[in-house]
Design an enzyme around this catalytic site. Structure first.
Site, PDB file in Angstrom:
ATOM      1  N   HIS A   1      12.798  -2.634  -0.477  1.00 19.30           N
ATOM      2  CA  HIS A   1      12.059  -2.053  -1.700  1.00 19.30           C
ATOM      3  C   HIS A   1      12.799  -1.114  -2.256  1.00 19.30           C
ATOM      4  O   HIS A   1      13.717  -0.403  -1.722  1.00 19.30           O
ATOM      5  CB  HIS A   1      10.843  -1.537  -0.977  1.00 19.30           C
ATOM      6  CG  HIS A   1       9.930  -1.171  -2.243  1.00 19.30           C
ATOM      7  ND1 HIS A   1       9.924  -0.128  -2.935  1.00 19.30           N
ATOM      8  CD2 HIS A   1       8.931  -2.017  -2.622  1.00 19.30           C
ATOM      9  CE1 HIS A   1       8.784  -0.155  -3.897  1.00 19.30           C
ATOM     10  NE2 HIS A   1       8.334  -1.409  -3.758  1.00 19.30           N
TER      11      HIS A   1
ATOM     12  N   TRP B   1       0.698  -1.302   0.137  1.00 16.98           N
ATOM     13  CA  TRP B   1       0.036   0.115  -0.057  1.00 16.98           C
ATOM     14  C   TRP B   1       0.973   1.245  -0.106  1.00 16.98           C
ATOM     15  O   TRP B   1       0.375   2.410  -0.037  1.00 16.98           O
ATOM     16  CB  TRP B   1      -0.893   0.008   1.122  1.00 16.98           C
ATOM     17  CG  TRP B   1      -2.023  -1.188   1.032  1.00 16.98           C
ATOM     18  CD1 TRP B   1      -2.112  -2.221   0.243  1.00 16.98           C
ATOM     19  CD2 TRP B   1      -3.086  -1.123   2.183  1.00 16.98           C
ATOM     20  NE1 TRP B   1      -3.319  -2.727   0.560  1.00 16.98           N
ATOM     21  CE2 TRP B   1      -4.040  -2.329   1.656  1.00 16.98           C
ATOM     22  CE3 TRP B   1      -3.473  -0.523   3.160  1.00 16.98           C
ATOM     23  CZ2 TRP B   1      -4.917  -2.594   2.179  1.00 16.98           C
ATOM     24  CZ3 TRP B   1      -4.829  -0.647   3.900  1.00 16.98           C
ATOM     25  CH2 TRP B   1      -5.548  -1.818   3.569  1.00 16.98           C
ATOM     26  N   LYS B   2       2.504   1.082   0.340  1.00 13.83           N
ATOM     27  CA  LYS B   2       3.166   2.316   0.347  1.00 13.83           C
ATOM     28  C   LYS B   2       2.610   3.241   1.278  1.00 13.83           C
ATOM     29  O   LYS B   2       1.791   2.918   2.241  1.00 13.83           O
ATOM     30  CB  LYS B   2       3.384   2.947  -0.849  1.00 13.83           C
ATOM     31  CG  LYS B   2       3.641   1.919  -2.167  1.00 13.83           C
ATOM     32  CD  LYS B   2       4.148   2.354  -3.307  1.00 13.83           C
ATOM     33  CE  LYS B   2       4.166   1.274  -4.324  1.00 13.83           C
ATOM     34  NZ  LYS B   2       5.280   1.552  -5.320  1.00 13.83           N
TER      35      LYS B   2
ATOM     36  N   GLY C   1       5.463   1.572 -10.517  1.00 10.17           N
ATOM     37  CA  GLY C   1       4.907   2.867 -10.660  1.00 10.17           C
ATOM     38  C   GLY C   1       4.943   3.542 -11.719  1.00 10.17           C
ATOM     39  O   GLY C   1       4.635   4.878 -11.936  1.00 10.17           O
TER      40      GLY C   1
ATOM     41  N   GLU D   1      12.129   1.675  -3.518  1.00  5.21           N
ATOM     42  CA  GLU D   1      12.114   3.160  -2.807  1.00  5.21           C
ATOM     43  C   GLU D   1      12.828   3.120  -1.710  1.00  5.21           C
ATOM     44  O   GLU D   1      13.455   4.416  -1.374  1.00  5.21           O
ATOM     45  CB  GLU D   1      10.543   3.259  -2.764  1.00  5.21           C
ATOM     46  CG  GLU D   1       9.892   3.474  -4.099  1.00  5.21           C
ATOM     47  CD  GLU D   1       8.328   3.258  -4.049  1.00  5.21           C
ATOM     48  OE1 GLU D   1       7.421   3.120  -2.889  1.00  5.21           O
ATOM     49  OE2 GLU D   1       7.785   3.037  -5.043  1.00  5.21           O
TER      50      GLU D   1
ATOM     51  N   GLY E   1       1.571  -2.884  -6.181  1.00  8.10           N
ATOM     52  CA  GLY E   1       1.815  -1.668  -5.644  1.00  8.10           C
ATOM     53  C   GLY E   1       0.547  -0.847  -5.861  1.00  8.10           C
ATOM     54  O   GLY E   1      -0.682  -1.215  -5.291  1.00  8.10           O
ATOM     55  N   GLY E   2       0.397  -0.084  -6.921  1.00 11.30           N
ATOM     56  CA  GLY E   2      -0.816   0.795  -7.195  1.00 11.30           C
ATOM     57  C   GLY E   2      -2.144  -0.073  -7.240  1.00 11.30           C
ATOM     58  O   GLY E   2      -2.928   0.438  -6.776  1.00 11.30           O
TER      59      GLY E   2
HETATM   60  C1  PEP Z   1       5.613  -1.961  -5.586  1.00 13.76           C
HETATM   61  O1  PEP Z   1       5.668  -0.640  -5.002  1.00 13.76           O
HETATM   62  O2  PEP Z   1       6.356  -2.912  -5.002  1.00 13.76           O
HETATM   63  C2  PEP Z   1       5.250  -1.908  -6.823  1.00 13.76           C
HETATM   64  C3  PEP Z   1       5.361  -3.216  -7.737  1.00 13.76           C
HETATM   65  O3  PEP Z   1       4.460  -0.894  -7.502  1.00 13.76           O
HETATM   66  P1  PEP Z   1       3.466  -0.767  -8.713  1.00 13.76           P
HETATM   67  O4  PEP Z   1       2.681  -2.148  -8.923  1.00 13.76           O
HETATM   68  O5  PEP Z   1       2.664   0.582  -8.429  1.00 13.76           O
HETATM   69  O6  PEP Z   1       4.680  -0.906  -9.798  1.00 13.76           O
END
Ligand code: PEP
Length: 240
Positions: free
Chosen positions: A92, A10-11, A167, A94, A220-221
């Site tokens: 991760h 969910w970040k 993302g 990020e 993620g998203g």
């Molecule tokens: C993530 O944050 O691990 C990720 C894969 O994000 P997204 O699916 O938004 O690319």
């Protein structure tokens, strides 16, 4: 055969009311595959409460490499364990790229998670520059090696997440994902699951999950939209 896992990252998103609605929908909608939600730390108590007695498991997004002490703002593995976290993301992209986490720090976090009885999900992947320079295997081998030098990965989880696909809406092709997963698999025990992450959505999930060395996804998203996350989870079910 390794059981598939789909984890939603969910970040830094959510609120008490939005979380409740999303958790309610996931609990009602996800069937037939192991599913984890990586919630922001302040909401772990809410997740623990809502997910108790359900098949959906709670996960965290990060932990400190230290066990306790003067580390203002940090959260230890033991604290996450008290809130019922089954998994925690480590490394991760990020965290590596925005917060400067090094391979050594990620490896220390991996060890700290294991010491707390939480299964780490080790995230690794190359940048676009590294891929274009033909260095993908070298980079993921280095990131994995930093952990393998310290500890056996065993039944922990690895998530291959090309940085250029996170993302960005740009997904690795199923064949690109498979190639890196097969490379990682040679270095891992048969029990270790390797997830793919990077702009996975209902439109591309089935093709990615059809690859022989893809054991699920880190989402993620799309994990913030209940119907999309539920659809992705259903595509991860092993057929036959
Ligand atoms: C993530 O944050 O691990 C990720 C894969 O994000 P997204 O699916 O938004 O690319």
């Amino acid at each position: 055969m390794r059981a598939r896992l789909v984890a939603g990252n969910w970040k830094m998103n959510g609120s008490r009311s939005a979380n409740q609605a999303l958790l309610d929908a996931i609990v009602a909608g996800v069937k037939g595959v192991e599913c984890a939600v990586c919630m922001p730390a302040p909401y772990l108590a809410q997740g623990q409460e809502r997910l108790r007695g359900t098949p959906v498991v709670l996960a965290a997004q990060n932990l400190s490499e230290h066990a306790s002490g003067a580390y203002t703002g940090e959260v230890s593995g033991a604290m996450l364990a008290e809130f019922g976290c089954r998994y925690v993301l480590v490394g991760h992209s990020e965290r590596r790229h925005m917060f400067g986490e090094t391979d050594a720090q990620v490896a220390a976090k991996f060890v700290a998670a294991c010491a707390a009885g939480i299964t780490p999900i080790l995230c690794l992947g190359e940048t676009l520059e590294e891929r274009d320079a033909g260095r993908t295997e070298e980079v993921v081998a280095r990131q994995l090696g930093a952990v393998l030098d310290k500890v056996r990965i065993g039944d922990a989880v690895v998530a291959y997440e090309p940085v250029w696909a996170i993302g960005t809406g740009r997904t690795a092709t199923p064949e690109q994902a498979q190639a890196v997963h097969a490379f990682l698999r040679q270095r891992l025990s048969a029990a270790t699951r390797v997830l793919y992450g990077g702009s996975v959505k209902p439109e591309n999930a089935a093709a990615i999950f059809s690859m022989p060395d893809v054991d699920g996804g880190l989402i993620g998203g799309a994990s913030l939209i209940a119907k999309n996350f539920i659809a992705i989870c259903s595509m991860a079910q092993r057929k036959g």
